[in-house]
Design a protein around this motif. Structure first.
Motif, short mmCIF file in Angstrom:
data_model
loop_
_atom_site.label_atom_id
_atom_site.label_comp_id
_atom_site.label_asym_id
_atom_site.label_seq_id
_atom_site.Cartn_x
_atom_site.Cartn_y
_atom_site.Cartn_z
N PHE A 81 33.06 15.71 -3.30
CA PHE A 81 34.00 16.01 -2.21
C PHE A 81 35.39 16.11 -2.82
O PHE A 81 35.64 15.56 -3.89
CB PHE A 81 33.94 14.92 -1.13
N PRO A 82 36.30 16.84 -2.16
CA PRO A 82 37.63 17.02 -2.75
C PRO A 82 38.41 15.72 -2.80
O PRO A 82 38.22 14.83 -1.97
CB PRO A 82 38.31 18.03 -1.81
N CYS A 83 39.27 15.62 -3.80
CA CYS A 83 40.11 14.43 -3.94
C CYS A 83 41.22 14.46 -2.90
O CYS A 83 41.67 15.55 -2.49
CB CYS A 83 40.74 14.39 -5.33
N PRO A 84 41.72 13.29 -2.46
CA PRO A 84 42.90 13.27 -1.58
C PRO A 84 44.11 13.83 -2.32
O PRO A 84 44.16 13.81 -3.55
CB PRO A 84 43.09 11.78 -1.27
N GLN A 85 45.05 14.36 -1.56
CA GLN A 85 46.24 14.99 -2.14
C GLN A 85 47.50 14.40 -1.50
O GLN A 85 47.47 13.98 -0.33
CB GLN A 85 46.24 16.51 -1.84
N TRP A 86 48.58 14.39 -2.26
CA TRP A 86 49.86 14.02 -1.67
C TRP A 86 50.34 15.16 -0.79
O TRP A 86 50.30 16.32 -1.18
CB TRP A 86 50.92 13.76 -2.76
N LYS A 87 50.80 14.83 0.40
CA LYS A 87 51.39 15.81 1.32
C LYS A 87 52.78 15.31 1.70
O LYS A 87 53.05 14.10 1.67
CB LYS A 87 50.54 15.95 2.60
N SER A 88 53.64 16.24 2.05
CA SER A 88 55.00 15.83 2.42
C SER A 88 55.51 16.68 3.56
O SER A 88 55.13 17.84 3.72
CB SER A 88 55.94 15.94 1.21
N GLY A 89 56.37 16.04 4.37
CA GLY A 89 57.00 16.74 5.49
C GLY A 89 58.28 17.43 5.06
O GLY A 89 58.61 17.49 3.87
N ASP A 90 58.99 17.94 6.03
CA ASP A 90 60.25 18.64 5.75
C ASP A 90 61.35 17.63 5.43
O ASP A 90 61.33 16.49 5.91
CB ASP A 90 60.67 19.47 6.97
N TRP A 91 62.31 18.08 4.63
CA TRP A 91 63.46 17.25 4.32
C TRP A 91 64.35 17.09 5.55
O TRP A 91 64.49 18.02 6.35
CB TRP A 91 64.31 17.86 3.19
N SER A 92 64.95 15.93 5.68
CA SER A 92 65.92 15.71 6.77
C SER A 92 67.24 16.37 6.37
O SER A 92 67.38 16.87 5.25
CB SER A 92 66.13 14.20 6.96
N GLU A 93 68.18 16.35 7.30
CA GLU A 93 69.53 16.78 6.95
C GLU A 93 70.11 15.75 5.99
O GLU A 93 69.69 14.59 5.96
CB GLU A 93 70.41 16.84 8.21
N CYS A 94 71.10 16.17 5.22
CA CYS A 94 71.77 15.24 4.33
C CYS A 94 72.51 14.19 5.17
O CYS A 94 73.08 14.51 6.21
CB CYS A 94 72.77 15.98 3.44
N LEU A 95 72.44 12.93 4.76
CA LEU A 95 73.02 11.85 5.56
C LEU A 95 74.54 11.75 5.43
O LEU A 95 75.18 10.98 6.13
CB LEU A 95 72.37 10.51 5.17
N VAL A 96 75.13 12.53 4.52
CA VAL A 96 76.60 12.54 4.40
C VAL A 96 77.09 13.98 4.51
O VAL A 96 76.35 14.91 4.23
CB VAL A 96 77.08 11.93 3.05
N THR A 97 78.31 14.15 4.94
CA THR A 97 78.86 15.50 5.07
C THR A 97 79.60 15.92 3.81
O THR A 97 79.85 17.10 3.60
CB THR A 97 79.80 15.60 6.29
N CYS A 98 79.98 14.95 2.98
CA CYS A 98 80.55 15.31 1.68
C CYS A 98 80.22 14.21 0.69
O CYS A 98 79.87 13.11 1.08
CB CYS A 98 82.08 15.50 1.78
#
Length: 113
Positions: A81-98
């Motif tokens: 059977f296939p091995c488990p894989q790492w999955k990831s979601g979308d990046w959040s907005e940057c937590l600082v504006t500068c």
């Protein structure tokens, strides 16, 4: 023309025997197996092995040639059977504006789709 008739018609000749002693091979054997080894891989298809010896019904060890009427199965596939894989979601907005900050995303181990 050939025709089967009553035995009495042949009574002037001795009747041939319809039975004869014979013997069969008593030393045929069967495979006795050890336990399977652990699978060589935990996923994506591995193999496992076991040892086989040819024995008779009294567990006497025989030459392998006495077991050729049976398939000798000492290797098999496993964990196919296939091995488990790492999955990831979308990046959040940057937590600082500068300047320097961090973005975040969820990362998880997933089995299957």
């Amino acid at each position: 023309k050939t025709e089967k008739v009553d035995d009495g018609f042949c009574s002037s000749h001795p009747k041939p025997s319809n039975r004869e002693k014979c013997s069969g091979e008593c030393n045929t054997g069967g495979w006795r197996y050890s336990a399977w080894t652990e699978c060589s891989k935990s996923c994506d298809g591995g193999t496992q092995r076991r040892r086989a010896i040819c024995v008779n019904t009294r567990n006497d060890v025989l030459d392998d040639s006495k077991c050729t009427h049976q398939e000798k199965v000492t290797i098999q596939r496993c964990s196919e059977f296939p091995c488990p894989q790492w999955k990831s979601g979308d990046w959040s907005e940057c937590l600082v504006t500068c300047g320097k900050g961090h973005k975040h995303r969820q990362v998880w181990c997933q089995f299957g789709e």
